[in-house]
Design a protein around this motif. Sequence first.
Motif, PDB file in Angstrom:
ATOM      1  N   PRO A 172      -3.198  -2.429  -3.133  1.00 34.39           N
ATOM      2  CA  PRO A 172      -4.405  -1.775  -2.635  1.00 34.39           C
ATOM      3  C   PRO A 172      -4.173  -0.282  -2.447  1.00 34.39           C
ATOM      4  CG  PRO A 172      -3.344  -3.062  -0.902  1.00 34.39           C
ATOM      5  CD  PRO A 172      -2.656  -3.406  -2.167  1.00 34.39           C
ATOM      6  N   GLU A 176       0.809  -1.219   0.000  1.00 27.36           N
ATOM      7  CA  GLU A 176       0.000   0.000   0.000  1.00 27.36           C
ATOM      8  C   GLU A 176       0.841   1.267   0.000  1.00 27.36           C
ATOM      9  OE1 GLU A 176      -3.169   2.513   2.719  1.00 27.36           O
ATOM     10  OE2 GLU A 176      -3.017   0.364   3.052  1.00 27.36           O
ATOM     11  N   VAL A 195      -9.682   1.378   2.325  1.00 25.44           N
ATOM     12  CA  VAL A 195      -9.184   1.080   0.979  1.00 25.44           C
ATOM     13  C   VAL A 195     -10.091   1.774  -0.032  1.00 25.44           C
ATOM     14  CG1 VAL A 195      -8.744  -0.721  -0.731  1.00 25.44           C
ATOM     15  CG2 VAL A 195      -8.246  -1.159   1.683  1.00 25.44           C
ATOM     16  N   THR A 202      -0.930  -7.609  -5.204  1.00 24.95           N
ATOM     17  CA  THR A 202      -1.934  -6.549  -5.246  1.00 24.95           C
ATOM     18  C   THR A 202      -1.330  -5.249  -4.718  1.00 24.95           C
ATOM     19  OG1 THR A 202      -2.783  -7.101  -3.034  1.00 24.95           O
ATOM     20  CG2 THR A 202      -3.846  -8.167  -4.932  1.00 24.95           C
TER      21      THR A 202
END
Length: 400
Positions: free
Chosen positions: A340, A309, A382, A338
């Motif tokens: 996010p 992140e 998120v 990922t």
Amino acid sequence: MFFNYDVQKGLIIMTKNIQFFDTTLRDGEQTIGVNFSIDQKVAIAKQLEAWGIDVIEAGFPVASDGDFKAVEAVSHAVTKACVTGLARAKKGDIDACVKATQAAAHKQIHVFIATSPIHRKSKLHMSQDEVIASIQDHVSYARRFFDIVEFSPEDATRTEPDFLVRAVQAAIDAGASVINIPDTVGYTNPVEFAALFKNLRENVPDFDNVTFSVHCHDDLGMAVANSLASIENGATRIEGTINGIGERAGNAALEEVAAALYVRHDYYDADNRINLSETKRTSDMISDFTNMAVPHNKAVVGANAFAHESGIHQDGMLKNPQTYEILTPEVVGAHKTTLPLGKLSGSHAVMTKLQEMGYNVTRADMTCIFPIFKAKADTTDVVSEADLRIIMKHVSEVSA
């Protein structure tokens, strides 16, 4: 040992082969609230075999009729892995293991007795000599029925070093070909564990003639570190559980040991039979059957293990994934990496996500979009695709 040929150097080199011994079905079931059915144990055993486990400790046959039947069922179900049952230094326990594993294609027995002063005095009420006599009696008895006898001096890391040597040598003399050194209460640390193995290597004449194994508990959070330290110091078998489940704070998480040996093969120079691509599937099965969610920050198999992140991290990942990932999710059978989007994300990640969603966004456009994104990110955990669409609609309306 494996023998490999180094083409550049023209040398034959020896590489350690590390066996993986899984006790999810025995020690793992000692987790508070966990009670596998026989069908679940068989399914787990088959998955462990697919994962590449060398030895499956299927249970403690004398403990209950259910445990006996489970070991029996696993013995029928697997064909490649070696099946073992646990036995105290009691002939009745050993007899139960003989009967429960008789159908196994490959089998061994795991016999144990405590050796530390506190266990001898408070639990066993036995002297050192009495413990040695029990080891000699019961290991030799087990050897009548099993080609492979594994012996564990329970609470080895709190046992006097000279007495531990005596106990280990007594077991070897009686027929044990595998010696397991358990850190039963998670007491030791990597430096002390190395010293323990050094003492055994120097004082057990048959050290190199048997397999040394370790069974580390995680009471102080060092089970995996201690297991890896043992590999550096002569152990060629690691015992543990999937997801690190087990008594109290659990056991060494085998998926973490396997991943460490893969990523740092340059350091440990050790091979094994683990099929890493089956790791996430194996972890998910244990999580499902135990009804225990894997912590999001759990190494290797946690939901956040391959999620980034921070804006600095996301920018690095977009430029070169190796900047912040030493292991790819594909290797362990996990979903893709990922990124996010949250309040710590940078404009590069936001722009890339918008482009993936079909928006023709440039860096110049981000001067308008990014402040709106940050304002939204400050109010939510998120920022979702739906949120981004709302942001882009707002930007479009303002621009019009």
